[in-house]
Design an enzyme around this catalytic site. Structure first.
Site, PDB file in Angstrom:
ATOM      1  CD1 TRP A 134      -1.934  -2.305   1.880  1.00  0.00           C
ATOM      2  CD2 TRP A 134      -2.857  -1.472   0.028  1.00  0.00           C
ATOM      3  NE1 TRP A 134      -2.853  -3.215   1.428  1.00  0.00           N
ATOM      4  CE2 TRP A 134      -3.438  -2.727   0.303  1.00  0.00           C
ATOM      5  CE3 TRP A 134      -3.277  -0.757  -1.094  1.00  0.00           C
ATOM      6  CZ2 TRP A 134      -4.426  -3.284  -0.519  1.00  0.00           C
ATOM      7  CZ3 TRP A 134      -4.255  -1.310  -1.913  1.00  0.00           C
ATOM      8  CH2 TRP A 134      -4.817  -2.554  -1.621  1.00  0.00           C
TER       9      TRP A 134
ATOM     10  CG  ASP B  96      -3.292   4.050   4.314  1.00  0.00           C
ATOM     11  OD1 ASP B  96      -4.321   3.889   5.003  1.00  0.00           O
ATOM     12  OD2 ASP B  96      -3.068   3.418   3.262  1.00  0.00           O
TER      13      ASP B  96
ATOM     14  CE  LYS C 126      -8.415  -2.858   5.223  1.00  0.00           C
ATOM     15  NZ  LYS C 126      -8.113  -3.994   4.343  1.00  0.00           N
TER      16      LYS C 126
END
Length: 365
Positions: A106, A176, A200
């Site tokens: 990511w 992030d 999540k």
């Protein structure tokens, strides 16, 4: 006739498990929300009923994360992936550089997007070690005049997590936190901007939370499309256009559940206990299970491991599925096994999986 449903042992990496009590409340309110005769999905986002839901979710997040007054909380769309572009579009000005700490797939994606908009560089990288660890603070090489320093707090694919965050001084720190926000207390004041997809720990997919310091927001570029300006959403309380109303409603209910659970300290304690069950099983297996992440970089959210042979690994995953464990396959890019033990995954689910691992080892050693 009511049919009782057996809940799965849900280890999906995202969208992931939601608290059963939140799902039950949403089910009860689905047809008639607070006497309106409509679902929350049918309400106008300009109505006072929805506005109350919207503002309560913002206030709950501020309370749980102890967000200081000098920050805005935004509800956006496009996932963390859109943030990979929005951040450099807004803050990477000509003549400035931005550093990116590379800790997995990511951060690689965020770096690749930022390169399209300006001058970026790798402030540190764990790639040579196959992303088994988080770089130490001493390994970070960034410049005092940088536009910002970007990191990914938890790495779902490789199973690593920052235990502590660096002090970057006058350099704005951007993070992030898609896969571990709300899993433990954090010092929001260390960051200029935090972003996180909801799917999540915060709620269903479709909502992206952005927490942004007001003075950082004021530095943003202005010559970019209206919808891609953070200022547009800050000025309009994230109601410039139609927001994902049902997702925000669910996010607010998850935040209520966290509060009722005892807040972030209680959530963090349970997350440590859940993860430690699985890590202990791996570490005491005498090499039958092989953890990917270095011990000092263990993620409490995503526990990644392999078995000592591909054949045994395939058998393990097949039997785990037969036993009702969902989402145990590792990410398609690297394979292996992964247990995603997000907030709403019960302790009992992790205990059952740990026991399954023990039984499988005995039968296959």
């Amino acid at each position: 006739m009511t049919v009782k449903t057996q809940r799965a042992y849900n280890f999906n990496a995202g969208p992931s498990a939601l608290p059963i009590s939140v799902l039950e409340k949403a089910q009860a309110e689905l047809i008639d929300f607070r006497g309106t005769g409509m679902s929350v999905m049918e309400l106008s986002h300009r109505s006072s009923t929805y506005e109350e839901v919207h503002n309560q979710a913002i206030n709950s997040l501020k309370e749980l994360l102890s967000i200081p007054d000098q920050y805005e909380v935004l509800f956006l769309q496009g996932g963390a992936s859109l943030q990979f572009s929005m951040i450099p579009m807004n803050f990477l000005k000509p003549g400035k550089k931005a550093g990116y700490v590379m800790t997995g797939s990511w951060s690689e994606k965020a770096f690749a997007e930022a390169k399209l908009f300006g001058d970026v560089y790798q402030a540190a990288s764990a790639k040579d070690g196959n992303y088994r660890n988080i770089p130490t603070v001493s390994e970070l090489k960034f410049h005092p005049e940088d536009a910002y320093l970007h990191l990914t707090s938890n790495n779902t694919i490789y199973g690593t997590q920052w235990a502590d965050f660096p002090d970057t001084g006058d350099v704005p720190l951007v993070a992030d936190m898609s896969s571990d926000i709300l899993s433990r207390p954090i010092d929001v004041s260390k960051f200029a901007l935090i972003y996180a997809g909801a799917q999540k720990n915060l709620g269903p997919s479709g909502v992206t939370v952005v927490i942004i310091r007001k003075d950082f927001l004021e530095q943003a570029n202005t010559n970019i499309p209206t919808m891609l300006k953070y200022s547009t959403h800050a000025k309009n309380n994230s109601l410039y256009n139609t927001p994902p109303t049902f997702g925000i409603y669910m996010l607010g209910e998850v935040l209520n559940w966290v509060r009722e659970f005892g807040g972030l300290s209680a959530i963090a304690e349970q997350n440590e206990n859940k993860a430690n069950l699985i890590y202990h099983t791996i570490e005491t297996s005498n090499g039958f299970y092989i953890g990917h992440a270095a011990p000092d970089s263990h993620s409490l959210m995503n526990i990644t491991f392999n078995l000592k042979s591909k054949e045994l690994e395939k058998k393990f995953l097949e039997q785990a599925k037969q036993e009702g464990f969902v989402g145990v396959n590792g990410h398609r890019s690297i394979g292996g096994c992964r247990v995603s033990a997000y907030n709403a995954v019960p302790f009992e689910t992790c205990k059952a999986f740990s026991e399954f691992m023990g039984v499988f080892q005995k039968k296959n050693s």
